[in-house]
Motif scaffolding. Structure first.
Motif, mmCIF file in Angstrom:
data_model
loop_
_atom_site.group_PDB
_atom_site.id
_atom_site.type_symbol
_atom_site.label_atom_id
_atom_site.label_comp_id
_atom_site.label_asym_id
_atom_site.label_seq_id
_atom_site.Cartn_x
_atom_site.Cartn_y
_atom_site.Cartn_z
ATOM 1 N N ASP A 10 -25.813 -6.982 -0.043
ATOM 2 C CA ASP A 10 -26.216 -6.376 -1.313
ATOM 3 C C ASP A 10 -27.187 -7.256 -2.090
ATOM 4 O OD1 ASP A 10 -24.651 -4.202 -0.742
ATOM 5 O OD2 ASP A 10 -22.983 -4.807 -2.025
ATOM 6 N N HIS A 11 -27.199 -8.542 -1.779
ATOM 7 C CA HIS A 11 -28.100 -9.487 -2.444
ATOM 8 C C HIS A 11 -29.298 -9.851 -1.560
ATOM 9 C CE1 HIS A 11 -24.348 -10.059 -4.717
ATOM 10 N NE2 HIS A 11 -25.130 -10.435 -5.707
ATOM 11 N N GLY A 12 -29.316 -9.366 -0.309
ATOM 12 C CA GLY A 12 -30.378 -9.747 0.616
ATOM 13 C C GLY A 12 -30.390 -11.242 0.852
ATOM 14 N N LEU A 13 -29.176 -11.819 0.955
ATOM 15 C CA LEU A 13 -29.016 -13.264 0.923
ATOM 16 C C LEU A 13 -28.042 -13.740 1.990
ATOM 17 C CD1 LEU A 13 -29.464 -15.925 -0.863
ATOM 18 C CD2 LEU A 13 -27.327 -15.280 -1.969
ATOM 19 N N VAL A 14 -28.312 -14.937 2.487
ATOM 20 C CA VAL A 14 -27.383 -15.635 3.373
ATOM 21 C C VAL A 14 -26.986 -16.916 2.668
ATOM 22 C CG1 VAL A 14 -27.028 -16.674 5.634
ATOM 23 C CG2 VAL A 14 -28.560 -14.716 5.391
ATOM 24 N N TYR A 15 -25.680 -17.123 2.498
ATOM 25 C CA TYR A 15 -25.153 -18.345 1.899
ATOM 26 C C TYR A 15 -24.683 -19.240 3.038
ATOM 27 C CZ TYR A 15 -22.008 -21.490 -0.619
ATOM 28 O OH TYR A 15 -21.377 -22.611 -1.120
ATOM 29 N N ALA A 120 -30.602 -22.985 -8.605
ATOM 30 C CA ALA A 120 -30.778 -22.399 -7.274
ATOM 31 C C ALA A 120 -30.664 -20.880 -7.342
ATOM 32 C CB ALA A 120 -29.742 -22.973 -6.308
ATOM 33 N N LEU A 121 -29.676 -20.408 -8.053
ATOM 34 C CA LEU A 121 -29.471 -18.957 -8.162
ATOM 35 C C LEU A 121 -30.606 -18.286 -8.926
ATOM 36 C CD1 LEU A 121 -25.640 -19.148 -8.765
ATOM 37 C CD2 LEU A 121 -26.770 -18.234 -6.717
ATOM 38 N N ALA A 122 -31.101 -18.946 -9.962
ATOM 39 C CA ALA A 122 -32.218 -18.388 -10.735
ATOM 40 C C ALA A 122 -33.469 -18.268 -9.861
ATOM 41 C CB ALA A 122 -32.491 -19.253 -11.963
ATOM 42 N N LEU A 123 -33.749 -19.269 -9.037
ATOM 43 C CA LEU A 123 -34.914 -19.201 -8.153
ATOM 44 C C LEU A 123 -34.821 -18.012 -7.203
ATOM 45 C CD1 LEU A 123 -35.657 -22.882 -7.065
ATOM 46 C CD2 LEU A 123 -37.092 -21.381 -8.447
ATOM 47 N N LEU A 124 -33.609 -17.674 -6.822
ATOM 48 C CA LEU A 124 -33.386 -16.549 -5.911
ATOM 49 C C LEU A 124 -33.352 -15.207 -6.634
ATOM 50 C CD1 LEU A 124 -30.723 -18.349 -3.739
ATOM 51 C CD2 LEU A 124 -32.974 -17.567 -2.931
ATOM 52 N N GLY A 125 -33.520 -15.244 -7.954
ATOM 53 C CA GLY A 125 -33.523 -14.017 -8.738
ATOM 54 C C GLY A 125 -32.150 -13.416 -8.955
ATOM 55 N N LEU A 126 -31.121 -14.248 -8.888
ATOM 56 C CA LEU A 126 -29.750 -13.761 -9.051
ATOM 57 C C LEU A 126 -29.260 -14.024 -10.464
ATOM 58 C CD1 LEU A 126 -28.460 -15.087 -5.632
ATOM 59 C CD2 LEU A 126 -29.048 -12.731 -6.216
ATOM 60 N N ARG A 127 -28.406 -13.158 -10.969
ATOM 61 C CA ARG A 127 -27.920 -13.293 -12.345
ATOM 62 C C ARG A 127 -26.708 -14.231 -12.465
ATOM 63 N NH1 ARG A 127 -26.048 -8.372 -10.631
ATOM 64 N NH2 ARG A 127 -23.833 -8.037 -10.860
ATOM 65 N N GLU A 128 -25.999 -14.430 -11.350
ATOM 66 C CA GLU A 128 -24.840 -15.321 -11.385
ATOM 67 C C GLU A 128 -25.304 -16.748 -11.656
ATOM 68 O OE1 GLU A 128 -23.877 -11.776 -8.983
ATOM 69 O OE2 GLU A 128 -25.485 -13.234 -8.837
ATOM 70 N N ARG A 129 -24.413 -17.553 -12.250
ATOM 71 C CA ARG A 129 -24.766 -18.935 -12.597
ATOM 72 C C ARG A 129 -23.951 -19.956 -11.814
ATOM 73 N NH1 ARG A 129 -28.891 -17.885 -12.765
ATOM 74 N NH2 ARG A 129 -29.760 -16.510 -14.271
ATOM 75 N N PHE A 131 -22.024 -20.548 -7.640
ATOM 76 C CA PHE A 131 -21.806 -20.013 -6.311
ATOM 77 C C PHE A 131 -20.472 -19.271 -6.247
ATOM 78 C CE2 PHE A 131 -24.527 -23.622 -4.321
ATOM 79 C CZ PHE A 131 -25.657 -23.114 -4.948
ATOM 80 N N ALA A 132 -19.484 -19.770 -6.963
ATOM 81 C CA ALA A 132 -18.181 -19.097 -6.981
ATOM 82 C C ALA A 132 -18.324 -17.678 -7.521
ATOM 83 C CB ALA A 132 -17.170 -19.897 -7.817
ATOM 84 N N ALA A 133 -19.088 -17.520 -8.600
ATOM 85 C CA ALA A 133 -19.311 -16.181 -9.162
ATOM 86 C C ALA A 133 -20.074 -15.299 -8.185
ATOM 87 C CB ALA A 133 -20.046 -16.289 -10.494
ATOM 88 N N LEU A 134 -21.081 -15.869 -7.525
ATOM 89 C CA LEU A 134 -21.847 -15.102 -6.542
ATOM 90 C C LEU A 134 -20.951 -14.614 -5.405
ATOM 91 C CD1 LEU A 134 -24.581 -14.199 -5.250
ATOM 92 C CD2 LEU A 134 -24.588 -16.427 -4.113
ATOM 93 N N LEU A 135 -20.171 -15.517 -4.866
ATOM 94 C CA LEU A 135 -19.319 -15.158 -3.727
ATOM 95 C C LEU A 135 -18.199 -14.219 -4.122
ATOM 96 C CD1 LEU A 135 -19.295 -18.639 -2.024
ATOM 97 C CD2 LEU A 135 -20.577 -16.605 -1.304
ATOM 98 N N GLN A 136 -17.779 -14.300 -5.374
ATOM 99 C CA GLN A 136 -16.722 -13.417 -5.864
ATOM 100 C C GLN A 136 -17.234 -12.000 -6.043
ATOM 101 O OE1 GLN A 136 -15.092 -14.638 -9.678
ATOM 102 N NE2 GLN A 136 -13.046 -14.373 -8.845
#
Length: 139
Positions: A10-15, A120-129, A131-136
Motif C-alpha cells: 500500500d506504500h509502494g515500499l520495502v522495509y 527518512a520517512l519524510a524523504l519517502l513521502g510518508l506521513r508516519e514519523r 518506523f513503528a507507526a509505519l509498520l503498525q
C-alpha cells in the motif's frame, strides 16, 4: 546477523532491517528472496534500517557484486528506484556512505541517507514519523 525485509504494497515500499554484524551472504539470500517475492514490483521504494548494525563484514569485492545484482533489478524498468538508508550511529552512517558511493553514476537509483526516522520517512513521502507507526499501519 539478521537481515529481514517486509513489503508494504500500500506504500509502494520495502522495509529492510539489519541487526548484528552485516554479513554479505545473508544479504545476498535476503535480496534474492525479495527479487523472487510475488509482491516485488519495479520502482518500489526501499527503506533500509541500519540502526541495529554492530559490525560489518569487510569484503569490498563481494559488496560490489551484491550492488551490481541490486542495480540490475532496480534498473530493469524505465523509472527510478529510491533507496533511503536510516543510519543513526557512526558505524551505520559510515556503511551507508560507502554503499552510496556504489550507486554513483546510476541515474535509475536515487540513494539518500538520513539519521532520523522522521527524516527518512519524510524523504519517502510518508506521513508516519516512526518506523513503528509505519509498520503498525501496514497490514
Amino acid at each position: 546477523m539478521s537481515v529481514t525485509f517486509r513489503i508494504l504494497p500500500d506504500h509502494g515500499l520495502v522495509y529492510v532491517r539489519y541487526d548484528g554484524i552485516a554479513v554479505l551472504e545473508e544479504t545476498f539470500r535476503a535480496f534474492d528472496a525479495y527479487a523472487r517475492h510475488p509482491q516485488q514490483r519495479p520502482g518500489q521504494k526501499q527503506l533500509v534500517d541500519l540502526a541495529g548494525i554492530t559490525g560489518v563484514e569487510q569484503d569490498y569485492v563481494r559488496l560490489m557484486a551484491l550492488q551490481s545484482r541490486k542495480a540490475d533489478l532496480f534498473s530493469a524498468h524505465e523509472g527510478q528506484t529510491m533507496i533511503v538508508y536510516y543510519a543513526p550511529t557512526p558505524l551505520s552512517y559510515d556503511l551507508s556512505k560507502m554503499v552510496l558511493r556504489s550507486w554513483d553514476g546510476l541515474d535509475s537509483i536515487v540513494a539518500l541517507v538520513q539519521q532520523t526516522e522522521a527524516g527518512a520517512l519524510a524523504l519517502l513521502g510518508l506521513r508516519e514519523r516512526s518506523f513503528a507507526a509505519l509498520l503498525q499501519t501496514a497490514v
